[in-house]
Motif scaffolding. Sequence first.
Motif, PDB file in Angstrom:
ATOM      1  N   ASP A  83     -19.796   0.384   6.463  1.00 11.76           N
ATOM      2  CA  ASP A  83     -21.461   1.379   7.000  1.00 11.76           C
ATOM      3  C   ASP A  83     -20.034   2.449   6.519  1.00 11.76           C
ATOM      4  OD1 ASP A  83     -18.593   1.152   8.600  1.00 11.76           O
ATOM      5  OD2 ASP A  83     -20.925   1.848  10.673  1.00 11.76           O
ATOM      6  N   ASP A  84     -19.069   1.753   5.270  1.00 19.31           N
ATOM      7  CA  ASP A  84     -18.037   3.287   4.808  1.00 19.31           C
ATOM      8  C   ASP A  84     -19.423   4.968   4.152  1.00 19.31           C
ATOM      9  OD1 ASP A  84     -15.393   2.052   4.283  1.00 19.31           O
ATOM     10  OD2 ASP A  84     -17.418   0.548   3.966  1.00 19.31           O
ATOM     11  N   GLU A  85     -18.836   5.427   3.950  1.00 16.98           N
ATOM     12  CA  GLU A  85     -19.527   6.907   4.036  1.00 16.98           C
ATOM     13  C   GLU A  85     -18.693   7.812   2.769  1.00 16.98           C
ATOM     14  OE1 GLU A  85     -22.492   7.605   3.745  1.00 16.98           O
ATOM     15  OE2 GLU A  85     -22.969   6.283   5.010  1.00 16.98           O
ATOM     16  N   PRO A  86     -18.637   8.642   1.727  1.00 19.31           N
ATOM     17  CA  PRO A  86     -18.427   9.358   0.834  1.00 19.31           C
ATOM     18  C   PRO A  86     -16.706  10.190   1.953  1.00 19.31           C
ATOM     19  CG  PRO A  86     -20.067   9.036   0.146  1.00 19.31           C
ATOM     20  CD  PRO A  86     -19.771   8.552   1.342  1.00 19.31           C
ATOM     21  N   ASP A  87     -17.629  10.466   2.860  1.00 20.21           N
ATOM     22  CA  ASP A  87     -16.766  11.542   3.843  1.00 20.21           C
ATOM     23  C   ASP A  87     -16.196  10.384   4.911  1.00 20.21           C
ATOM     24  OD1 ASP A  87     -18.961  11.579   5.104  1.00 20.21           O
ATOM     25  OD2 ASP A  87     -19.051  13.138   5.757  1.00 20.21           O
ATOM     26  N   ARG A  88     -16.211   9.608   5.275  1.00 15.82           N
ATOM     27  CA  ARG A  88     -15.876   8.854   6.053  1.00 15.82           C
ATOM     28  C   ARG A  88     -15.551   7.637   5.995  1.00 15.82           C
ATOM     29  NH1 ARG A  88     -17.874   5.361   9.834  1.00 15.82           N
ATOM     30  NH2 ARG A  88     -20.050   5.660   9.088  1.00 15.82           N
ATOM     31  N   PRO A  89     -14.623   6.412   6.442  1.00 13.37           N
ATOM     32  CA  PRO A  89     -14.006   5.098   6.156  1.00 13.37           C
ATOM     33  C   PRO A  89     -14.544   4.400   7.005  1.00 13.37           C
ATOM     34  CG  PRO A  89     -12.512   6.244   6.570  1.00 13.37           C
ATOM     35  CD  PRO A  89     -12.982   6.873   5.936  1.00 13.37           C
ATOM     36  N   SER A  90     -15.003   3.277   7.031  1.00 17.45           N
ATOM     37  CA  SER A  90     -15.634   2.521   7.900  1.00 17.45           C
ATOM     38  C   SER A  90     -14.311   2.644   9.197  1.00 17.45           C
ATOM     39  CB  SER A  90     -16.556   1.437   7.503  1.00 17.45           C
ATOM     40  OG  SER A  90     -15.395   0.463   7.157  1.00 17.45           O
ATOM     41  N   LEU A  91     -14.664   1.760  10.096  1.00 15.69           N
ATOM     42  CA  LEU A  91     -14.112   0.972  11.542  1.00 15.69           C
ATOM     43  C   LEU A  91     -13.035   0.295  10.129  1.00 15.69           C
ATOM     44  CD1 LEU A  91     -12.917   1.210  14.309  1.00 15.69           C
ATOM     45  CD2 LEU A  91     -14.454  -0.771  14.550  1.00 15.69           C
ATOM     46  N   ALA A  92     -13.591  -0.807   9.854  1.00 13.93           N
ATOM     47  CA  ALA A  92     -12.776  -1.757   8.728  1.00 13.93           C
ATOM     48  C   ALA A  92     -11.821  -1.549   8.717  1.00 13.93           C
ATOM     49  CB  ALA A  92     -14.149  -2.913   8.842  1.00 13.93           C
ATOM     50  N   LEU A  93     -12.285  -0.502   7.964  1.00 14.72           N
ATOM     51  CA  LEU A  93     -11.338  -0.033   6.367  1.00 14.72           C
ATOM     52  C   LEU A  93     -10.417   1.120   7.028  1.00 14.72           C
ATOM     53  CD1 LEU A  93     -10.758   0.310   3.206  1.00 14.72           C
ATOM     54  CD2 LEU A  93     -11.907   1.865   2.734  1.00 14.72           C
ATOM     55  N   ARG A  94     -10.589   1.372   8.159  1.00 20.23           N
ATOM     56  CA  ARG A  94      -9.127   2.618   8.740  1.00 20.23           C
ATOM     57  C   ARG A  94      -8.317   1.565   9.387  1.00 20.23           C
ATOM     58  NH1 ARG A  94     -14.441   5.568  10.525  1.00 20.23           N
ATOM     59  NH2 ARG A  94     -13.246   4.697  12.731  1.00 20.23           N
ATOM     60  N   ALA A  95      -9.011   0.222   9.665  1.00 21.41           N
ATOM     61  CA  ALA A  95      -8.205  -0.682  10.454  1.00 21.41           C
ATOM     62  C   ALA A  95      -7.200  -1.554   9.444  1.00 21.41           C
ATOM     63  CB  ALA A  95      -9.027  -2.099  10.945  1.00 21.41           C
ATOM     64  N   TYR A  96      -7.919  -1.472   8.079  1.00 23.33           N
ATOM     65  CA  TYR A  96      -6.633  -2.280   6.980  1.00 23.33           C
ATOM     66  C   TYR A  96      -6.472  -1.042   6.632  1.00 23.33           C
ATOM     67  CZ  TYR A  96      -5.733  -3.038   2.788  1.00 23.33           C
ATOM     68  OH  TYR A  96      -4.862  -3.544   1.455  1.00 23.33           O
ATOM     69  N   LEU A  97      -6.137   0.451   6.595  1.00 22.38           N
ATOM     70  CA  LEU A  97      -5.316   1.255   6.001  1.00 22.38           C
ATOM     71  C   LEU A  97      -4.039   1.254   6.889  1.00 22.38           C
ATOM     72  CD1 LEU A  97      -7.820   3.517   3.888  1.00 22.38           C
ATOM     73  CD2 LEU A  97      -6.506   2.934   3.365  1.00 22.38           C
ATOM     74  N   ARG A  98      -4.446   1.453   8.386  1.00 20.79           N
ATOM     75  CA  ARG A  98      -3.372   1.867   9.085  1.00 20.79           C
ATOM     76  C   ARG A  98      -2.655   0.878   9.219  1.00 20.79           C
ATOM     77  NH1 ARG A  98      -6.479   2.631  13.488  1.00 20.79           N
ATOM     78  NH2 ARG A  98      -7.606   0.733  13.209  1.00 20.79           N
ATOM     79  N   HIS A  99      -3.420  -0.340   9.296  1.00 24.35           N
ATOM     80  CA  HIS A  99      -2.187  -1.550   9.151  1.00 24.35           C
ATOM     81  C   HIS A  99      -1.417  -2.000   8.258  1.00 24.35           C
ATOM     82  CE1 HIS A  99      -0.530  -5.771  10.560  1.00 24.35           C
ATOM     83  NE2 HIS A  99      -0.526  -5.825   9.371  1.00 24.35           N
ATOM     84  N   THR A 100      -2.503  -1.777   7.100  1.00 29.14           N
ATOM     85  CA  THR A 100      -1.451  -1.863   5.792  1.00 29.14           C
ATOM     86  C   THR A 100      -0.489  -0.783   5.542  1.00 29.14           C
ATOM     87  OG1 THR A 100      -2.583  -2.635   4.564  1.00 29.14           O
ATOM     88  CG2 THR A 100      -1.822  -2.503   3.521  1.00 29.14           C
ATOM     89  N   TRP A 101      -0.415   0.619   6.341  1.00 26.97           N
ATOM     90  CA  TRP A 101       0.350   1.335   5.663  1.00 26.97           C
ATOM     91  C   TRP A 101       1.800   1.257   6.606  1.00 26.97           C
ATOM     92  CZ3 TRP A 101       2.116   5.712   3.117  1.00 26.97           C
ATOM     93  CH2 TRP A 101       0.922   6.304   1.719  1.00 26.97           C
ATOM     94  N   HIS A 102       1.461   0.875   7.402  1.00 27.50           N
ATOM     95  CA  HIS A 102       2.806   0.585   8.007  1.00 27.50           C
ATOM     96  C   HIS A 102       3.173  -0.905   7.943  1.00 27.50           C
ATOM     97  CE1 HIS A 102       2.439   3.995  11.264  1.00 27.50           C
ATOM     98  NE2 HIS A 102       1.397   4.557  10.657  1.00 27.50           N
ATOM     99  N   SER A 103       2.814  -1.805   7.464  1.00 26.20           N
ATOM    100  CA  SER A 103       3.771  -3.218   7.206  1.00 26.20           C
ATOM    101  C   SER A 103       3.673  -3.110   5.892  1.00 26.20           C
ATOM    102  CB  SER A 103       2.541  -4.137   7.908  1.00 26.20           C
ATOM    103  OG  SER A 103       1.109  -4.193   6.807  1.00 26.20           O
ATOM    104  N   ARG A 104       3.215  -2.912   4.619  1.00 26.79           N
ATOM    105  CA  ARG A 104       2.785  -3.278   3.765  1.00 26.79           C
ATOM    106  C   ARG A 104       2.056  -1.918   2.827  1.00 26.79           C
ATOM    107  NH1 ARG A 104      -0.488  -6.824   1.410  1.00 26.79           N
ATOM    108  NH2 ARG A 104      -1.768  -6.600   3.030  1.00 26.79           N
ATOM    109  N   PRO A 105       2.892  -0.873   2.672  1.00 23.16           N
ATOM    110  CA  PRO A 105       2.691   0.706   1.933  1.00 23.16           C
ATOM    111  C   PRO A 105       2.112   0.107   0.661  1.00 23.16           C
ATOM    112  CG  PRO A 105       4.688   0.600   2.819  1.00 23.16           C
ATOM    113  CD  PRO A 105       4.577  -0.510   3.201  1.00 23.16           C
ATOM    114  N   TRP A 106       3.327  -0.712  -0.715  1.00 29.99           N
ATOM    115  CA  TRP A 106       3.285  -0.756  -1.618  1.00 29.99           C
ATOM    116  C   TRP A 106       1.607  -1.512  -2.239  1.00 29.99           C
ATOM    117  CZ3 TRP A 106       2.328  -6.021  -2.052  1.00 29.99           C
ATOM    118  CH2 TRP A 106       2.936  -7.139  -1.424  1.00 29.99           C
ATOM    119  N   ALA A 107       1.116  -2.162  -1.495  1.00 30.24           N
ATOM    120  CA  ALA A 107      -0.429  -2.775  -1.070  1.00 30.24           C
ATOM    121  C   ALA A 107      -0.905  -2.186  -1.842  1.00 30.24           C
ATOM    122  CB  ALA A 107      -0.336  -3.952  -0.245  1.00 30.24           C
TER     123      ALA A 107
END
Length: 224
Positions: A28-52
């Motif tokens: 349920d992503d919107e142009p002005d709001r990523p979904s809960l799933a994408l926020r989880a992916y961004l949060r974890h990836t920023w702190h573990s594998r930012p290059w990815a």
Amino acid sequence: MPMKPLDFDRRYGELDQVMGAYLGQPADDEPDRPSLALRAYLRHTWHSRPWALSVAEQQLRAYAHNPPGRLRQRLGEFYPVPDVGLAEAEIQGWLLLLADHIKQSVESGEVPRPSQLPETHWEWHARFPELGQFLGGWFSQDIPDEFTDHEAAVRDYADSTDRTLVARVVGEIRELLALELDEADYALAVAELGMELDPPAPHSTGSWLGSVADQLNGFRPEYA
């Protein structure tokens, strides 16, 4: 024929990570709001594998602009996007929207703050992967058929698992306990990570996790 692992990773490896974050979650992503799933992916990836993140953005766009044709589908040389509840005609636009959100996150440099608790099943396992293997593999409903008690299961894990992985489990338990959650949240944590049994009496979930970490620190493998 199916793609070889290296070729698959080059084309779809990080795309697959993003799609995995949506399993069991609405797209349920919107142009002005990523979904809960994408926020989880961004949060974890920023702190573990930012290059990815840049790899994910590129692979999402490449797939959206060049979806697999009939030949690649027949040969099996393509990535099948999981069913996320969207119509086929909506998939391309959705993938490009995800790429836009990831690009905006990288270019703005706004690193999501670590969440006290993971917010999705995917994020629990991404953050505590070895603990998920331990709890899901040694504390399923089948444990009474395999071990006499919880301690015997812990002993079997310690004796049969590489010491590096045992050390990782201990570290992940310590990290989880450092969050200082209430008992309801610890019960939620172990359930999300695959444990299907209650801790042994008289332990609460938190105290049992602490005792397991102590046991794993003290155990030594039994070599023949």
